[in-house]
Design an enzyme around this catalytic site. Sequence first.
Site, PDB file in Angstrom:
ATOM      1  CB  SER A 134     -24.663 -48.785  -5.719  1.00  0.00           C
ATOM      2  OG  SER A 134     -25.930 -49.050  -6.267  1.00  0.00           O
TER       3      SER A 134
ATOM      4  CG  HIS B  53     -21.067 -46.316  -4.527  1.00  0.00           C
ATOM      5  ND1 HIS B  53     -20.960 -46.685  -3.207  1.00  0.00           N
ATOM      6  CD2 HIS B  53     -22.387 -46.272  -4.808  1.00  0.00           C
ATOM      7  CE1 HIS B  53     -22.168 -46.879  -2.699  1.00  0.00           C
ATOM      8  NE2 HIS B  53     -23.055 -46.636  -3.654  1.00  0.00           N
TER       9      HIS B  53
ATOM     10  CE  LYS C 261     -23.555 -43.430  -2.130  1.00  0.00           C
ATOM     11  NZ  LYS C 261     -24.594 -43.871  -1.212  1.00  0.00           N
TER      12      LYS C 261
HETATM   13  C1  LIG Z   1     -24.995 -44.901  -7.440  1.00  0.00           C
HETATM   14  C2  LIG Z   1     -25.618 -43.971  -6.449  1.00  0.00           C
HETATM   15  N1  LIG Z   1     -25.982 -42.753  -6.842  1.00  0.00           N
HETATM   16  C3  LIG Z   1     -26.540 -41.875  -5.995  1.00  0.00           C
HETATM   17  C4  LIG Z   1     -26.777 -42.209  -4.675  1.00  0.00           C
HETATM   18  C5  LIG Z   1     -27.413 -41.224  -3.762  1.00  0.00           C
HETATM   19  O1  LIG Z   1     -26.468 -40.600  -2.951  1.00  0.00           O
HETATM   20  P1  LIG Z   1     -26.870 -39.978  -1.551  1.00  0.00           P
HETATM   21  O2  LIG Z   1     -26.842 -41.079  -0.546  1.00  0.00           O
HETATM   22  O3  LIG Z   1     -25.857 -38.906  -1.327  1.00  0.00           O
HETATM   23  O4  LIG Z   1     -28.249 -39.422  -1.700  1.00  0.00           O
HETATM   24  C6  LIG Z   1     -26.407 -43.467  -4.214  1.00  0.00           C
HETATM   25  C7  LIG Z   1     -26.637 -43.810  -2.782  1.00  0.00           C
HETATM   26  O5  LIG Z   1     -27.001 -44.836  -2.350  1.00  0.00           O
HETATM   27  C8  LIG Z   1     -25.828 -44.386  -5.109  1.00  0.00           C
HETATM   28  O6  LIG Z   1     -25.473 -45.606  -4.721  1.00  0.00           O
END
Ligand SMILES: Cc1ncc(COP(=O)(O)O)c(C=O)c1O
Length: 394
Positions: free
Chosen positions: A182, A210, A241
């Site tokens: 991310s 992502h 997202k």
């Molecule tokens: C790599 C990754 N996994 C999981 C999440 C968590 O997702 P959510 O925003 O749906 O809780 C994020 C969110 O920022 C992320 O970047």
Amino acid sequence: MRTDPLTFLSAELDALQKQGGLRRLRVLEGGQEATATFDHRQVVNLSSNNYLGLTTHPKLRERAHDAIRRFGVGSGSVRPIAGTMEVHMELERRLAAFKQTEAAVVFQSGFTANSGTVSAILTKDDVVVSDELNHASIIDGCRLSRATIKVFPHKDVEAARRVLQTLPSSQRTLLITDGVFSMDGDLGPLPDLCALAEEFGCIMMVDDAHASGVFGRNGRGTIDHFGVHGRVDVQVGTLSKAVGALGGYVAGSRALIEFLHHRARPFLFSTSHPPAVAATCLAAIEVLLEEPQIIDRLWENTRFFKTGLRRLGFDTGASESPITPVIVGEAALAMTLSDRLFEAGVFAQGIGAPTVAPGRARVRTIVTATHTTDELQFALDAFAKVGRELRILQ
Ligand SMILES: Cc1ncc(COP(=O)(O)O)c(C=O)c1O
């Protein structure tokens, strides 16, 4: 008089401020759009995960309204008691079909999907082998499981192999990576990690938060992009997202999903999605299948913007996705760059340690399918001007 037992928090905040680590929340006025108003200023928005513009897509809005009219605003219970509605079941069936797995289960967020799943399937007798840049929700899941955590350097498959070689062959082990990282926007080395998992008999898990809606056919994710269907035991995706609403899911075998119904604590102990959220996500899957040209547009914009930043001379790291970092080094410089860009009409969040390694501070940009070429060119011009003023560019 009672003294405030939380005064130590103010001291911690003061220390954070001195290190330049105190962040103000920017407040969005109106919708999450390509050009949006934050803190009373209209800016080109390069900070949202709304990759496909689905947060404001007419079809998704209409389905949300319709679900509210028919079912009300809340589900009223956790899933295993009275909070499972037909719309939740339909969403899970559609997600499983989309991801080409036997079954799927939806969680309240991608965060709880990761943390709830890892902590459910592992015990203190197990081992997790995890990329050093995996998301915080994976790290928390590992900690909650009390399994032994072995971290390998970013994307270093040989280092992961060396860790696995030290473990007894009977050791239950989870090998885990993000599909798209991310902060850097690069991809996990899925084919090599899958081969390693097969060689050492590991459970293979990928967090595709992502990548959902971005990579693979119709946005099926990195498993589809790399053609490793059937080789990843636990696939996590997010609905928060590119899908434009809220939630996370796990896709995998029927046994995995049934086990999570009985052991994943966020599923057991936290109320399920409002029906409008589940209905919105169903509509989003239809859009992914019916309007793949939106994903094509996202990639055209990604190529245009990434090429533009590189031509200007910025260090954009190893990004392979619509997430493009502009790496500047020190946190204070990243925050100044972000602030000055904001004044110039561009919102790109500054990010420093501990979210990224010290000396690798950056502003992170994310383009979406709904940005126009003019908006992206405007942002590139602002980056060029501010980058020169701050002597990041020559
Ligand atoms: C790599 C990754 N996994 C999981 C999440 C968590 O997702 P959510 O925003 O749906 O809780 C994020 C969110 O920022 C992320 O970047």
